[in-house]
Design an enzyme around this catalytic site. Sequence first.
Site, PDB file in Angstrom:
ATOM      1  N   ALA A 152      42.564  33.261  88.016  1.00  0.00           N
ATOM      2  CA  ALA A 152      42.611  34.606  86.734  1.00  0.00           C
ATOM      3  C   ALA A 152      42.614  35.924  87.234  1.00  0.00           C
ATOM      4  CB  ALA A 152      41.588  34.292  85.554  1.00  0.00           C
ATOM      5  N   ILE A 198      41.103  38.483  85.354  1.00  0.00           N
ATOM      6  CA  ILE A 198      40.014  39.315  85.266  1.00  0.00           C
ATOM      7  C   ILE A 198      39.548  39.290  86.768  1.00  0.00           C
ATOM      8  CG2 ILE A 198      39.760  36.844  83.909  1.00  0.00           C
ATOM      9  CD1 ILE A 198      38.990  41.458  82.902  1.00  0.00           C
ATOM     10  N   ARG A 235      44.753  25.077  89.013  1.00  0.00           N
ATOM     11  CA  ARG A 235      46.070  23.858  88.391  1.00  0.00           C
ATOM     12  C   ARG A 235      46.829  23.475  89.598  1.00  0.00           C
ATOM     13  NH1 ARG A 235      44.489  21.420  83.342  1.00  0.00           N
ATOM     14  NH2 ARG A 235      42.989  22.215  81.992  1.00  0.00           N
ATOM     15  N   TYR A 257      39.548  21.541  88.845  1.00  0.00           N
ATOM     16  CA  TYR A 257      38.115  22.365  88.219  1.00  0.00           C
ATOM     17  C   TYR A 257      36.822  21.202  88.750  1.00  0.00           C
ATOM     18  CZ  TYR A 257      41.594  25.088  86.060  1.00  0.00           C
ATOM     19  OH  TYR A 257      42.239  26.092  85.897  1.00  0.00           O
ATOM     20  N   LEU A 267      39.120  30.887  82.172  1.00  0.00           N
ATOM     21  CA  LEU A 267      39.850  29.912  81.747  1.00  0.00           C
ATOM     22  C   LEU A 267      40.444  30.681  80.390  1.00  0.00           C
ATOM     23  CD1 LEU A 267      38.751  26.444  82.977  1.00  0.00           C
ATOM     24  CD2 LEU A 267      40.213  27.899  84.165  1.00  0.00           C
ATOM     25  N   LYS A 311      34.028  36.256  77.670  1.00  0.00           N
ATOM     26  CA  LYS A 311      34.249  35.962  76.181  1.00  0.00           C
ATOM     27  C   LYS A 311      36.147  36.178  75.434  1.00  0.00           C
ATOM     28  CE  LYS A 311      36.281  39.916  76.135  1.00  0.00           C
ATOM     29  NZ  LYS A 311      37.648  39.482  77.353  1.00  0.00           N
ATOM     30  N   ASP A 340      41.542  38.418  71.501  1.00  0.00           N
ATOM     31  CA  ASP A 340      40.896  39.010  73.303  1.00  0.00           C
ATOM     32  C   ASP A 340      40.309  40.891  72.688  1.00  0.00           C
ATOM     33  OD1 ASP A 340      42.324  40.583  74.781  1.00  0.00           O
ATOM     34  OD2 ASP A 340      42.727  38.719  75.534  1.00  0.00           O
TER      35      ASP A 340
END
Length: 423
Positions: free
Chosen positions: A36, A38, A61, A82, A98, A121, A203
């Site tokens: 990701a 982030i 993935r 995973y 995710l 979150k 978001d």
Amino acid sequence: MAAALLGWVQRVYSEFKPPVATKNNGALRMGILGAANIAPMALITPAKSHPDVVVAAVAARDFKRATAFAKKHGIPVVHKTYDDLINDPAIDSIYNPLPNGLHYEWTLKALRAGKHVLLEKPSVSNAEEARSLFLHPILQGPNAPVLLEAFHYRFHPLWSTVLNLFAKEDVEEVTAISSLFAGMFPKDDIRFVYKLSGGTLMDFGTYDVSTLRSIFGEEPVSVKSVAYRPAPLDPQCDEAIVAEYEFSGGRAGKIDADLQAKGGYPLAALTKNLPSFRNMLPKVEIKLKPKVEKVDGGLEKTTRKEIIVWNFMAPHLYHRVDIITKTQLKNPQDGKVVKENKGVEYIKEYKWPEEQARKKGEEWWTTYRYMLEEFVNRVKNREGSGIWVEPEDSIRQMEMIDATYKKAGLPLRPTNHTLEVSK
């Protein structure tokens, strides 16, 4: 001015290039689910300066993407799936960034494997999933794994400083505003895909909801109104949303979140689709109830305070708190205003104040670094700052989001097929 600019440059440089700590024996070995965007900001970089955290593995993935991600960030192990990562006996903890719709399933799998979980979150897709996850028997008992919803802004000293500026019962009105300019994310971004539990409320909007609940210290009595702009490719998702809530005593809360902000310029017909940068610095406006008192001369003094918190989401980059105090002297006999005054005080807080020096932190620590400190403290049963996002808090957060979607006439975000219903 030059000294302040130099200090800012030094602080921000250390945030992105922190000193690398020597790792202790028994350091938490953390694995990342997904490559990701982030992850570097939320975990990889903060972990560099923490002596008790090692980012040891990643899985995605797309194995090639995971391999490239690991090479770029110096992660030694790449798992093909995973499940392989979660079941790796060398991994103690999992970071789960995710897509929202996958949070429940893979967090529960990690907990079942005995891993502690730092969960991005919003924690899950809806309140039903939240109750199933955070009240799950696997989290009960003295040796239960640790689960934390990553509302990182709460862990920074700034937020504690803000909450200490007023008594919760004195809050009259709160408005939380956040936006990103149009084009920051493509129209087919996962944030706008309903089946992945997308939507702006899931978001940026989830931060706004969290701040209202934190400031009032309670849940809203009702959702008064909601307006939203549907995402063009998936109208079940909100591209922007505005909601008003009623709290106890008729007090008001409002959120205004937009992930594709545009317009607001002169010649609206020509500029309505131009990216808007007006609210790029997220802010929270807190209005306190006026205080009225009698003073010498038989006059009546009314004091009104407003607190504006600039950039509450990423205060480590820059923030400011404006405390605006307005006073008015009035003759109660005829209502005539005798004198008015306005004062403004500015506050910044990048580390814990001296009287709280026992709490660890540096001026260059990001919100994520402060949060990681508390996550490790909880896993290792250490005394920390006392800041935490409790399970009940995470459940109430999703209940407020669900109530907002219901008022908007939008479907709740879809429940994962693996949901376990508590008996």
